[in-house]
Design an enzyme around this catalytic site. Structure first.
Site, PDB file in Angstrom:
ATOM      1  CE  LYS A  60       0.396  -3.410 -11.119  1.00  0.00           C
ATOM      2  NZ  LYS A  60      -0.087  -3.805  -9.766  1.00  0.00           N
ATOM      3  CD  GLU A  86       6.420  11.854  -7.186  1.00  0.00           C
ATOM      4  OE1 GLU A  86       6.738  12.027  -5.996  1.00  0.00           O
ATOM      5  OE2 GLU A  86       6.579  12.714  -8.054  1.00  0.00           O
ATOM      6  CB  CYS A 131       4.375   8.995   0.377  1.00  0.00           C
ATOM      7  SG  CYS A 131       3.425  10.285  -0.433  1.00  0.00           S
ATOM      8  CD  GLU A 159       7.478   4.876   3.324  1.00  0.00           C
ATOM      9  OE1 GLU A 159       7.819   3.914   2.592  1.00  0.00           O
ATOM     10  OE2 GLU A 159       6.912   5.881   2.878  1.00  0.00           O
TER      11      GLU A 159
HETATM   12  P1  NAD Z   1       4.850  -1.137  -3.830  1.00  0.00           P
HETATM   13  O1  NAD Z   1       6.133  -0.585  -4.314  1.00  0.00           O
HETATM   14  O2  NAD Z   1       4.823  -2.451  -3.173  1.00  0.00           O
HETATM   15  O3  NAD Z   1       3.789  -1.229  -5.023  1.00  0.00           O
HETATM   16  C1  NAD Z   1       3.435  -0.101  -5.802  1.00  0.00           C
HETATM   17  C2  NAD Z   1       2.922  -0.575  -7.156  1.00  0.00           C
HETATM   18  O4  NAD Z   1       4.003  -1.202  -7.853  1.00  0.00           O
HETATM   19  C3  NAD Z   1       1.810  -1.619  -7.085  1.00  0.00           C
HETATM   20  O5  NAD Z   1       0.894  -1.390  -8.119  1.00  0.00           O
HETATM   21  C4  NAD Z   1       2.562  -2.929  -7.319  1.00  0.00           C
HETATM   22  O6  NAD Z   1       1.749  -3.937  -7.841  1.00  0.00           O
HETATM   23  C5  NAD Z   1       3.603  -2.479  -8.319  1.00  0.00           C
HETATM   24  N1  NAD Z   1       4.799  -3.315  -8.382  1.00  0.00           N
HETATM   25  C6  NAD Z   1       5.331  -4.096  -7.403  1.00  0.00           C
HETATM   26  N2  NAD Z   1       6.439  -4.722  -7.853  1.00  0.00           N
HETATM   27  C7  NAD Z   1       6.626  -4.310  -9.135  1.00  0.00           C
HETATM   28  C8  NAD Z   1       7.600  -4.576 -10.135  1.00  0.00           C
HETATM   29  N3  NAD Z   1       8.625  -5.413  -9.903  1.00  0.00           N
HETATM   30  N4  NAD Z   1       7.491  -3.972 -11.340  1.00  0.00           N
HETATM   31  C9  NAD Z   1       6.472  -3.113 -11.581  1.00  0.00           C
HETATM   32  N5  NAD Z   1       5.507  -2.826 -10.678  1.00  0.00           N
HETATM   33  C10 NAD Z   1       5.589  -3.414  -9.469  1.00  0.00           C
HETATM   34  O7  NAD Z   1       4.256  -0.008  -2.867  1.00  0.00           O
HETATM   35  P2  NAD Z   1       2.918  -0.076  -1.996  1.00  0.00           P
HETATM   36  O8  NAD Z   1       3.182  -0.953  -0.822  1.00  0.00           O
HETATM   37  O9  NAD Z   1       1.758  -0.359  -2.885  1.00  0.00           O
HETATM   38  O10 NAD Z   1       2.771   1.449  -1.531  1.00  0.00           O
HETATM   39  C11 NAD Z   1       3.395   1.972  -0.412  1.00  0.00           C
HETATM   40  C12 NAD Z   1       4.632   2.735  -0.820  1.00  0.00           C
HETATM   41  O11 NAD Z   1       4.297   3.763  -1.748  1.00  0.00           O
HETATM   42  C13 NAD Z   1       5.279   3.443   0.347  1.00  0.00           C
HETATM   43  O12 NAD Z   1       6.669   3.274   0.291  1.00  0.00           O
HETATM   44  C14 NAD Z   1       4.923   4.908   0.107  1.00  0.00           C
HETATM   45  O13 NAD Z   1       5.798   5.840   0.663  1.00  0.00           O
HETATM   46  C15 NAD Z   1       4.919   4.981  -1.376  1.00  0.00           C
HETATM   47  N6  NAD Z   1       4.150   6.126  -1.815  1.00  0.00           N
HETATM   48  C16 NAD Z   1       4.816   7.197  -2.348  1.00  0.00           C
HETATM   49  C17 NAD Z   1       4.101   8.334  -2.740  1.00  0.00           C
HETATM   50  C18 NAD Z   1       4.795   9.516  -3.352  1.00  0.00           C
HETATM   51  O14 NAD Z   1       4.127  10.283  -4.026  1.00  0.00           O
HETATM   52  N7  NAD Z   1       6.082   9.704  -3.155  1.00  0.00           N
HETATM   53  C19 NAD Z   1       2.720   8.366  -2.578  1.00  0.00           C
HETATM   54  C20 NAD Z   1       2.092   7.264  -2.019  1.00  0.00           C
HETATM   55  C21 NAD Z   1       2.809   6.134  -1.643  1.00  0.00           C
END
Ligand code: NAD
Length: 497
Positions: free
Chosen positions: A193, A268, A302, A399
């Site tokens: 997804k 993550e 991240c 962040e």
């Molecule tokens: P997000 O949490 O908004 O979304 C991530 C994914 O989760 C998307 O595919 C989204 O559609 C899905 N999602 C959203 N709500 C959901 C729910 N209720 N149930 C299931 N899935 C759901 O994050 P983002 O804005 O896409 O990405 C940025 C974030 O990701 C930042 O906080 C960043 O630090 C983090 N990130 C972490 C790592 C790591 O490896 N630790 C790597 C890259 C990004």
């Protein structure tokens, strides 16, 4: 930016402009809801394609397909060596299609195409190559038991089952590879997804998986919103594990939604990585390293080096150096091969970052460079450095996910005092230490609470190294042998002889 948008290759253009569906059970299907989501080029704000907005009925179909492939399809019968060969072919195909995939990632995520080719596609292919070797080497061990009697006891590692692999928008190919490569190596099946903002490369991956010969149902791709498709997957009783990368906020929701069948969850999440510069650092190498750590992919990383702790004896020189390095960045459309800094992902993200900047300035931080939006079209922002920050300012403790460095000087150079500042955060994803004193570097590495600690470098990734966070940066680890553990269950077998 108002410069003309560089043209896509015909291969990338033809893929992007095609009609995008869902990939379920080896077939391309429409979403049952028939709803779509606009896919926007963040460098122009224009719509470049539409993806399907899957709902819970689509998710049911995808889970059924992944379940069937896991329980009874040809995949379930394959040896590790056979799975490894398929993963290896997949990796080779990514390398063959590197230019096209890099263009797709550049226009969908706003990445410079040259970086996308070597970082996003290159690292992804390396990850698949690495795990292709693991597939034939997953084993348990014989165990000497302590109870009186004569026994033969051993452990086995078995695939955990159907995995929902949920990825964010900043590195779609790489963060999918982090999950898909080890889960395929262990014999699991996947429902990918991608983020609703950047689904294109995952859809292209599904085409490649089909061409390479993965049996139907082993890899499924369901595009859609997090609150609909994502949540339906996490709640689904037919899913055995959720491998999630995204924000802390969503991570916490996922933990709650996964309780129905107590599925396994790895998270993550976000970070606020400190960079610690000791007074003896080699500034010729350190300054460009720090600039790259914060400005790479516009700070939407991240592990971005977002907090800088620099000894006051070199504070001004380091900050001036980073500001000077930022002037060398060429801001533009990711498809322009000269571009070294693209746009932020969305107008919402640009507004969010600007909001943090305003808060930082209002709470007393000093603007060293940048701070403004670039152009009217697209979501570009200047690389920005704030000095005089303190750990309680929102620019230092939250962040930002943009090209904003929060810097502060220090005088007390006891390693405990420096580590205490670096550890004063709810996050613990990564950290870097810059010094010529190798002994101080390793002592500090021990004191810093983070899943990855880099010395005289930042943002180093290798598939052999476990990756993940302390504290609210996550649960569990991806990569290396750790990932094999998280996609398997351990069974203990004991025979009375
Ligand atoms: P997000 O949490 O908004 O979304 C991530 C994914 O989760 C998307 O595919 C989204 O559609 C899905 N999602 C959203 N709500 C959901 C729910 N209720 N149930 C299931 N899935 C759901 O994050 P983002 O804005 O896409 O990405 C940025 C974030 O990701 C930042 O906080 C960043 O630090 C983090 N990130 C972490 C790592 C790591 O490896 N630790 C790597 C890259 C990004």
């Amino acid at each position: 930016m108002n410069a003309p948008v560089p043209a896509l290759s015909s291969a990338a253009q033809s893929f992007i402009s095609s009609k995008h569906g869902l990939y379920i059970g080896g077939e391309w299907v429409k979403s049952l809801s028939e709803e779509t989501i606009d896919i926007v080029d963040p460098a122009t704000g224009g719509v470049i394609a539409k993806s399907a907005a899957a709902g819970s009925a689509d998710v049911d179909k995808a889970v059924a397909a992944a379940r069937a492939a896991f329980d009874s399809g040809p995949w379930a019968e394959m040896t590790g060596m056979q799975r490894g060969r398929l993963i290896s072919k997949f990796a080779e195909k990514l390398e063959e299609l590197a230019d096209e995939l890099a263009e797709i990632e550049a226009i969908d995520c706003g990445k410079p195409v040259t970086y996308a080719k070597y970082v996003d596609v290159g690292l992804s292919a390396t990850i698949y190559h690495y795990y292709s070797g693991w597939a034939s080497k997953i084993s348990g061990e014989t165990v000497g038991v302590s109870m009186p009697g004569d026994f033969h006891a051993y452990t086995m590692r078995e695939p955990v089952g159907v995995v929902a692999a949920i990825a964010p928008w900043n590195f779609p190919l790489v963060l999918t590879a982090y999950k898909l490569a080890p889960l395929l190596a262990t014999g699991c099946t996947a429902i990918i997804k991608p983020s609703e903002l950047t689904p294109l490369s995952s859809l292209r991956l599904a085409q490649i998986a089909e061409e390479v010969g993965f049996p139907p149902g082993v890899i499924n791709v369901v595009t859609g919103y997090g609150a609909a498709a994502g949540q339906a997957l996490v709640e689904h009783p037919g899913v055995d594990k959720v491998a999630f990368t995204g924000s802390v906020e969503t991570g916490k929701k996922i933990v709650q939604s996964a309780t129905g069948n107590l599925k396994r969850v790895t998270l993550e999440l976000g970070g606020k990585s400190p960079m610690i510069v000791l007074p003896d650092a080699d500034l010729e190498k350190t300054i460009p390293g720090l600039a790259q750590a914060i400005f790479f992919h516009q700070g939407q990383v991240c592990t971005a080096g977002t907090r800088l702790y620099v000894h006051n004896s070199i504070h001004d020189q380091v900050l001036e150096g980073i500001a000077e390095a930022s002037k060398g960045l060429k801001i533009g459309h990711g498809l322009d091969p000269e571009t070294t800094m693209g746009p932020l992902i969305s107008s919402g993200q640009l507004q969010k970052v600007m909001g943090y900047l305003d808060e930082g300035k209002a709470s007393g931080a000093e603007l060293v460079c940048g701070g403004g939006r670039v152009g009217e079209c697209g979501f570009f922002m200047e690389p920005t450095v704030l000095a005089g920050t303190t750990n309680d300012m929102s620019v230092s403790c939250q962040e930002i996910f943009g090209p904003v460095l929060a810097a502060q000087g220090y005088d007390d150079d006891s390693l405990d005092a420096i580590a205490a500042k670096a550890n004063d955060s709810i996050f613990g994803l990564a950290a870097s230490i810059w010094t010529r004193d190798i002994s101080a570097a390793h002592k500090l590495a021990k004191k810093v609470k983070a899943g990855s600690v880099w010395i005289n470098q930042h943002n180093f990734y290798d598939p052999a190294l476990p990756f993940g966070g302390y504290k609210q940066s996550g649960w569990g680890r991806e990569e290396g042998s750790e990932a094999i553990k998280t996609f398997t269950e351990v069974k203990a077998v004991c025979a009375a002889l």
